[in-house]
Scaffold this active site. Structure first.
Site, PDB file in Angstrom:
ATOM      1  N   PHE A  78       0.832  -1.205   0.000  1.00 29.19           N
ATOM      2  CA  PHE A  78       0.000   0.000   0.000  1.00 29.19           C
ATOM      3  C   PHE A  78       0.862   1.249   0.000  1.00 29.19           C
ATOM      4  O   PHE A  78       2.041   1.211   0.328  1.00 29.19           O
ATOM      5  CB  PHE A  78      -0.976   0.005   1.187  1.00 29.19           C
ATOM      6  CG  PHE A  78      -0.320   0.191   2.534  1.00 29.19           C
ATOM      7  CD1 PHE A  78      -0.183   1.457   3.084  1.00 29.19           C
ATOM      8  CD2 PHE A  78       0.159  -0.901   3.241  1.00 29.19           C
ATOM      9  CE1 PHE A  78       0.423   1.632   4.324  1.00 29.19           C
ATOM     10  CE2 PHE A  78       0.758  -0.732   4.478  1.00 29.19           C
ATOM     11  CZ  PHE A  78       0.894   0.533   5.021  1.00 29.19           C
ATOM     12  N   CYS A  79       0.218   2.364  -0.403  1.00 30.87           N
ATOM     13  CA  CYS A  79       0.899   3.653  -0.457  1.00 30.87           C
ATOM     14  C   CYS A  79      -0.102   4.741  -0.087  1.00 30.87           C
ATOM     15  O   CYS A  79      -1.085   4.469   0.593  1.00 30.87           O
ATOM     16  CB  CYS A  79       1.492   3.879  -1.851  1.00 30.87           C
ATOM     17  SG  CYS A  79       0.267   3.974  -3.159  1.00 30.87           S
ATOM     18  N   GLN A  80       0.129   5.947  -0.545  1.00 28.69           N
ATOM     19  CA  GLN A  80      -0.752   7.067  -0.215  1.00 28.69           C
ATOM     20  C   GLN A  80      -2.010   7.090  -1.085  1.00 28.69           C
ATOM     21  O   GLN A  80      -3.112   7.193  -0.580  1.00 28.69           O
ATOM     22  CB  GLN A  80       0.008   8.389  -0.371  1.00 28.69           C
ATOM     23  CG  GLN A  80      -0.742   9.601   0.135  1.00 28.69           C
ATOM     24  CD  GLN A  80      -0.867   9.608   1.647  1.00 28.69           C
ATOM     25  OE1 GLN A  80       0.001   9.112   2.352  1.00 28.69           O
ATOM     26  NE2 GLN A  80      -1.962  10.144   2.155  1.00 28.69           N
ATOM     27  N   GLY A  82      -2.393   4.891  -4.116  1.00 28.47           N
ATOM     28  CA  GLY A  82      -2.645   3.644  -4.830  1.00 28.47           C
ATOM     29  C   GLY A  82      -1.692   3.366  -5.974  1.00 28.47           C
ATOM     30  O   GLY A  82      -1.505   2.229  -6.363  1.00 28.47           O
ATOM     31  N   ALA A 105      -3.252   4.497   2.154  1.00 29.39           N
ATOM     32  CA  ALA A 105      -2.944   4.093   3.533  1.00 29.39           C
ATOM     33  C   ALA A 105      -4.046   4.497   4.497  1.00 29.39           C
ATOM     34  O   ALA A 105      -4.286   3.811   5.477  1.00 29.39           O
ATOM     35  CB  ALA A 105      -1.611   4.699   3.964  1.00 29.39           C
TER      36      ALA A 105
END
Length: 107
Positions: A78-80, A82, A105
């Protein structure tokens, strides 16, 4: 996140509650230091390919965690927003991992 399997927030919560998910935060170290999902391992997407190709002992020494196994079913990136999560998922799948991408996130 077309082109990669994803996990929904309710599915993620269930997996986490059951201890059946391994989270990898692929944001930068600075972003992760500002806050991440508890228990997530931070491996910036820029390091991910080399990290997943390391010998297990080298991975353990660098990230203070066990290296994910190829067959690990609930490896979730996952990230900020996508985009990096998708990139990480595709990269890991290209190396033979069975990972999933998650959305931002925060939700």
């Amino acid at each position: 996140m077309a082109g990669a399997p994803t996990v929904s927030l309710p599915e993620l919560r269930s997996l986490l509650a059951a201890g059946q998910a391994r989270l990898i935060d692929v944001r930068s170290r600075e972003e992760a230091a500002a806050g991440t999902i508890p228990g997530a391992l931070n491996i910036p997407v820029s390091e991910l390919e080399s990290a997943l190709q390391m010998e297990p002992a080298a991975f353990q020494a660098l990230y203070a965690a066990e290296k994910p196994k190829l067959q690990e079913e609930n490896l979730i990136f996952f990230c900020q927003m996508g985009k990096r999560g998708l990139q990480a998922t595709q990269l890991a799948r290209g190396l033979g991992y069975a990972g999933y991408g998650a959305g931002p996130a925060g939700g």
